[in-house]
Motif scaffolding. Structure first.
Motif, PDB file in Angstrom:
ATOM      1  N   ARG A  91       0.861  -1.187   0.000  1.00 56.38           N
ATOM      2  CA  ARG A  91       0.000   0.000   0.000  1.00 56.38           C
ATOM      3  C   ARG A  91       0.895   1.235   0.000  1.00 56.38           C
ATOM      4  NH1 ARG A  91      -4.598  -2.612  -1.393  1.00 56.38           N
ATOM      5  NH2 ARG A  91      -4.930  -4.405  -0.007  1.00 56.38           N
ATOM      6  N   ALA A  92       0.837   2.000  -1.077  1.00 58.33           N
ATOM      7  CA  ALA A  92       1.732   3.144  -1.206  1.00 58.33           C
ATOM      8  C   ALA A  92       1.032   4.407  -1.680  1.00 58.33           C
ATOM      9  CB  ALA A  92       2.868   2.807  -2.176  1.00 58.33           C
ATOM     10  N   GLN A  93      -0.208   4.287  -2.121  1.00 56.66           N
ATOM     11  CA  GLN A  93      -0.925   5.448  -2.639  1.00 56.66           C
ATOM     12  C   GLN A  93      -1.191   6.466  -1.522  1.00 56.66           C
ATOM     13  OE1 GLN A  93      -2.107   7.826  -4.918  1.00 56.66           O
ATOM     14  NE2 GLN A  93      -3.065   6.185  -6.092  1.00 56.66           N
ATOM     15  N   ALA A  94      -1.993   6.066  -0.566  1.00 57.34           N
ATOM     16  CA  ALA A  94      -2.276   6.899   0.613  1.00 57.34           C
ATOM     17  C   ALA A  94      -2.671   5.945   1.738  1.00 57.34           C
ATOM     18  CB  ALA A  94      -3.394   7.891   0.321  1.00 57.34           C
ATOM     19  N   PRO A  95      -1.681   5.222   2.295  1.00 60.05           N
ATOM     20  CA  PRO A  95      -1.984   4.164   3.270  1.00 60.05           C
ATOM     21  C   PRO A  95      -2.742   4.684   4.485  1.00 60.05           C
ATOM     22  CG  PRO A  95       0.309   4.071   2.563  1.00 60.05           C
ATOM     23  CD  PRO A  95      -0.243   5.361   2.062  1.00 60.05           C
ATOM     24  N   SER A  96      -3.759   3.940   4.878  1.00 64.01           N
ATOM     25  CA  SER A  96      -4.539   4.299   6.057  1.00 64.01           C
ATOM     26  C   SER A  96      -4.323   3.251   7.141  1.00 64.01           C
ATOM     27  CB  SER A  96      -6.028   4.398   5.704  1.00 64.01           C
ATOM     28  OG  SER A  96      -6.498   3.156   5.205  1.00 64.01           O
ATOM     29  N   GLY A  97      -4.739   3.567   8.345  1.00 64.11           N
ATOM     30  CA  GLY A  97      -4.694   2.601   9.430  1.00 64.11           C
ATOM     31  C   GLY A  97      -3.854   3.007  10.617  1.00 64.11           C
ATOM     32  N   ILE A  98      -3.039   4.064  10.473  1.00 65.42           N
ATOM     33  CA  ILE A  98      -2.183   4.478  11.586  1.00 65.42           C
ATOM     34  C   ILE A  98      -3.028   4.907  12.781  1.00 65.42           C
ATOM     35  CG2 ILE A  98      -0.407   6.098  12.327  1.00 65.42           C
ATOM     36  CD1 ILE A  98       0.471   6.295   9.417  1.00 65.42           C
ATOM     37  N   GLY A  99      -4.042   5.714  12.505  1.00 66.44           N
ATOM     38  CA  GLY A  99      -4.930   6.155  13.578  1.00 66.44           C
ATOM     39  C   GLY A  99      -5.750   5.020  14.163  1.00 66.44           C
ATOM     40  N   PHE A 100      -6.184   4.098  13.299  1.00 69.41           N
ATOM     41  CA  PHE A 100      -6.948   2.957  13.776  1.00 69.41           C
ATOM     42  C   PHE A 100      -6.099   2.087  14.709  1.00 69.41           C
ATOM     43  CE2 PHE A 100      -9.277   3.490   9.586  1.00 69.41           C
ATOM     44  CZ  PHE A 100     -10.367   4.087  10.171  1.00 69.41           C
ATOM     45  N   ALA A 101      -4.816   1.950  14.397  1.00 70.26           N
ATOM     46  CA  ALA A 101      -3.931   1.137  15.241  1.00 70.26           C
ATOM     47  C   ALA A 101      -3.840   1.719  16.650  1.00 70.26           C
ATOM     48  CB  ALA A 101      -2.543   1.061  14.608  1.00 70.26           C
ATOM     49  N   MET A 102      -3.701   3.035  16.723  1.00 67.00           N
ATOM     50  CA  MET A 102      -3.624   3.677  18.039  1.00 67.00           C
ATOM     51  C   MET A 102      -4.943   3.554  18.797  1.00 67.00           C
ATOM     52  SD  MET A 102      -1.742   5.338  20.207  1.00 67.00           S
ATOM     53  CE  MET A 102      -0.427   6.402  19.559  1.00 67.00           C
TER      54      MET A 102
END
Length: 256
Positions: A83-94
């Motif tokens: 995933r390199a376009q606009a990866p999501s999930g950083i906030g969800f991980a926190m």
């Protein structure tokens, strides 16, 4: 031991993906050397010809990447997709960490998890260092498609945690080859954009003309070097699954 191996492999993969992106939009040694078939690159919708210009080369166009992993029947880890376009999930991980710490506090404490706050601190510093011309106090914004996006929470969380404004395309404007943010009574120069809008929708002037999510003239500002986009426009080409069989050969060519 397995986690350490995964950590090393994923770090190397991120370095390789960045090197591939630099090459595809620059010298294109992978293509001229026959390591990568031209049809794999030019036939993929993620490759943006408007970004393929050596004069606008960025040595680190890929700052945030993600990798989907899966296990074989033998228990070995393998990459399923990048995933390199606009990866999501950083906030969800926190947020998942916060929920688990309250629902299963004992298990959470005994798990020995790595803290995520150092990652956010490193990301903030890296984004500021991505500003053109080494500015001391660059303006960084998070460009969002808007509240209707399925990852709107993730975008808002990142902007809030990093301390950067969360903006939409209508909040930005280009003037004289640079990007500016509309604030009450004036315009403020923008130096770095953490992009959560897919590249095709980022510039209605040169890309999708029907887009209302992007900023007209953004591509030209990138070419002039007045603004840095994270991840770089055109990074979506790395999500092409047809690249997977050539990863080892590309790694030998670009990273020795």
């Amino acid at each position: 031991q397995v986690l350490r191996t995964l950590e090393k492999g994923l770090a190397q993969r991120a370095e390789l993906l960045n090197a591939v992106l630099v090459d595809l939009y620059g010298p294109q040694r992978l293509l001229s050397g026959g390591i990568l078939p031209a049809s794999v690159v030019f036939g993929h919708s993620g490759f943006l010809r408007v970004a393929a210009r050596a004069s606008a080369q960025n040595p680190h166009p890929l700052i945030v990447s993600a990798t989907d992993l899966g296990r074989t029947p033998a228990g070995e880890w393998q990459v399923v997709a990048d995933r390199a376009q606009a990866p999501s999930g950083i906030g969800f991980a926190m947020e998942n960490r916060r929920v688990l710490s309250r629902v299963l506090p004992v298990a959470y404490r005994e798990a020995g998890l790595h803290r995520l706050s150092p990652f956010f601190q490193a990301l903030r510093v890296t984004l500021m260092e991505a500003a053109p011309h080494g500015l001391d106090n660059p303006r960084v914004v998070v460009l969002s498609p808007g509240p209707a996006s399925e990852t709107a929470y993730d975008q808002a969380f990142i902007a809030s945690t990093l301390g950067f404004p969360l903006v939409e395309g209508s909040d930005l404007v280009t003037r004289e080859g640079a990007v500016w943010m509309r604030v009450p009574g004036r315009l403020e120069r923008v130096d770095v954009i953490l992009r959560r809008v897919d590249a095709d929708w980022s510039d209605p002037l040169e890309l999708r003309g029907d887009s209302r999510l992007g900023v007209a003239g953004l591509s030209e500002a990138v070419r002039r070097g007045t603004v840095a986009i994270v991840n770089g426009l055109g990074s979506g080409v790395l999500e092409n699954p047809a690249l997977l069989p050539f990863m080892s050969a590309m790694c030998e060519q670009l990273l020795d």
